[in-house]
Design an enzyme around this catalytic site. Sequence first.
Site, PDB file in Angstrom:
ATOM      1  N   PHE A 276       0.814  -1.231   0.000  1.00  0.00           N
ATOM      2  CA  PHE A 276       0.000   0.000   0.000  1.00  0.00           C
ATOM      3  C   PHE A 276       0.845   1.278   0.000  1.00  0.00           C
ATOM      4  O   PHE A 276       0.349   2.346  -0.323  1.00  0.00           O
ATOM      5  CB  PHE A 276      -0.994  -0.012   1.167  1.00  0.00           C
ATOM      6  CG  PHE A 276      -0.609   0.813   2.355  1.00  0.00           C
ATOM      7  CD1 PHE A 276       0.248   0.315   3.316  1.00  0.00           C
ATOM      8  CD2 PHE A 276      -1.095   2.100   2.498  1.00  0.00           C
ATOM      9  CE1 PHE A 276       0.599   1.092   4.412  1.00  0.00           C
ATOM     10  CE2 PHE A 276      -0.750   2.884   3.588  1.00  0.00           C
ATOM     11  CZ  PHE A 276       0.109   2.375   4.546  1.00  0.00           C
ATOM     12  N   LYS A 277       2.131   1.170   0.313  1.00  0.00           N
ATOM     13  CA  LYS A 277       2.984   2.358   0.288  1.00  0.00           C
ATOM     14  C   LYS A 277       2.997   3.029  -1.092  1.00  0.00           C
ATOM     15  O   LYS A 277       3.224   4.230  -1.199  1.00  0.00           O
ATOM     16  CB  LYS A 277       4.424   1.997   0.674  1.00  0.00           C
ATOM     17  CG  LYS A 277       4.600   1.338   2.031  1.00  0.00           C
ATOM     18  CD  LYS A 277       4.212   2.248   3.178  1.00  0.00           C
ATOM     19  CE  LYS A 277       4.676   1.736   4.533  1.00  0.00           C
ATOM     20  NZ  LYS A 277       3.968   0.517   4.981  1.00  0.00           N
ATOM     21  N   ASP A 278       2.719   2.227  -2.138  1.00  0.00           N
ATOM     22  CA  ASP A 278       2.672   2.806  -3.486  1.00  0.00           C
ATOM     23  C   ASP A 278       1.577   3.862  -3.623  1.00  0.00           C
ATOM     24  O   ASP A 278       1.678   4.740  -4.471  1.00  0.00           O
ATOM     25  CB  ASP A 278       2.409   1.705  -4.528  1.00  0.00           C
ATOM     26  CG  ASP A 278       3.603   0.773  -4.703  1.00  0.00           C
ATOM     27  OD1 ASP A 278       4.744   1.241  -4.625  1.00  0.00           O
ATOM     28  OD2 ASP A 278       3.367  -0.431  -4.935  1.00  0.00           O
TER      29      ASP A 278
ATOM     30  N   LEU B 187       3.536   6.851  -2.229  1.00  0.00           N
ATOM     31  CA  LEU B 187       4.895   7.086  -2.724  1.00  0.00           C
ATOM     32  C   LEU B 187       4.981   7.169  -4.239  1.00  0.00           C
ATOM     33  O   LEU B 187       6.004   7.573  -4.775  1.00  0.00           O
ATOM     34  CB  LEU B 187       5.850   6.027  -2.177  1.00  0.00           C
ATOM     35  CG  LEU B 187       6.222   6.313  -0.714  1.00  0.00           C
ATOM     36  CD1 LEU B 187       6.859   5.102  -0.066  1.00  0.00           C
ATOM     37  CD2 LEU B 187       7.128   7.529  -0.608  1.00  0.00           C
TER      38      LEU B 187
END
Length: 493
Positions: free
Chosen positions: A109-111, A114
């Site tokens: 989920f960091k995408d 980021l």
Amino acid sequence: MQYTSTRDKNVSVTPSEAILTGLAPDGGLFVPETIPSLEKSLDELKDLSYQEVAYEVLKLYLTDYTEAELKDCINKAYDEKFDTELIAPLVKADSTYFLELFHGATIAFKDMALSILPHLLTTAAKKNQADKEIVILAATSGDTGKAAMAGFADVAGTRIIVFYPKDGVSKVQEMQMLTQKGDNVDVVAITGNFDHAQSGVKEMFENQELAAEMAAAGYQFSSANSINIGRLVPQIAYYVYAYAKLLKEEEITLGEPLDVVVPTGNFGNILAAYLAKEMGVPIGKLICASNENKVLYDFFTSGTYDRNRDFILTSSPSMDILISSNLERLLYFVSGNSAQATKGFMEELKQQGSYSVTPEMQAKMADFIGGYATEAQTAEEIKAVYENTGYVMDTHTAVAAYVGDEYRRRHPEANKQLVISTASPFKFVKSVMSAIDNKFADVDEFALLEKLVQVSQTEMPQAIKEIIDAKTLHDIVCAPEKMEATVKEILSV
Ligand SMILES: *Cc1c(COP(=O)(O)O)cnc(C)c1O
């Protein structure tokens, strides 16, 4: 809209300055002076694309960006890097909705944040006539590092240095980082845990002498961790989007409260849910799911935050955290925007490792429900959901699913539940496959990937295909107390 610091009410900066500097000079986190409300109704939002919903949220917080700038950042972020046009698809398994946030370049989920942060940051640099090269320092428990490197790789005017705990990430996570291409990226393994990495990075940000040395050499630090407001704000969008889509699909009715269950580490994701609720999305309970590092569960049940305990390495490493940085922002909001009170708590945390909030603050956090899953419960949940529905979850999502199920067992009258699915099971293939059948416990991680394709009846994600034959490009290892020296060496300062 101006941003102030959680620790000093005299700080007032523009949104782009807040994104550019990452952390306030006093060590506090930037917070918006007021939380805005959505301008469009959920009924109007339900027919919009992910990109359009993101714009509706971002424009309220990033008010010194022009419409063209924001739309340009959004379109560059949420494009074919994602393997579905929906960007954040909803899956229903049994009576639970899963919001899958792992369809971006690095399958976690960091995408979601980021992939946009590099564009927000380089736009901010132009707006503020910043003339120095931006050096992103990031501490990672595995997922942020890769997502940040992928986002910043070869972005002109930036460099990125990532620190990760050497024995604290999965094999796939480590390979993803060590094979990252880009002339401006470096990754360093530290012989310590995530909290060491995070504290080391924070100390570099707070070190004014170091900042001066860097400035003389033409560099300026910034942050890609979720302490940067440029990561938090884009995360609000998927809560608005998920509610609107459930409405469109007639799974819920307008105004019906929806409980969200969030697998939590640094408290960024669930804080975005809180902000979405404050902005007008009918979210009911904010169920904060922890693994065995259950410092947040203890906090929400007792009002005392206490990091004095052993750090436990679990099968959900991105949640192996004892200092959840973004909780500072919640403390600020529920103390009635008191920088003085928040600063006090953070000083106690630094000096004694613990603090207790007031009963009034606890009452304002009543919508937060803490829960946790042990390693055995996490594995059982993966197996049970797979056997009952065919849906294969990663370990982090399974922690949340378990805690959500537990909550419903205790509260049969509870609202419908949205579980936030934060990583692809391929990223944690060993733990996932051994949970489904312990005969896989001794099989090599890479051999298990093919097995998972069969079991989950999904395709091998591109991000996995990429690392299978890729060359290792990075090999720096250092002790936590050598992080600053390592940064200087990398930058030849
Ligand atoms: C980072 C991460 C989390 C924790 O999110 P926070 O915003 O830090 O609370 C949970 N699951 C996965 C897979 C992650 O990468």
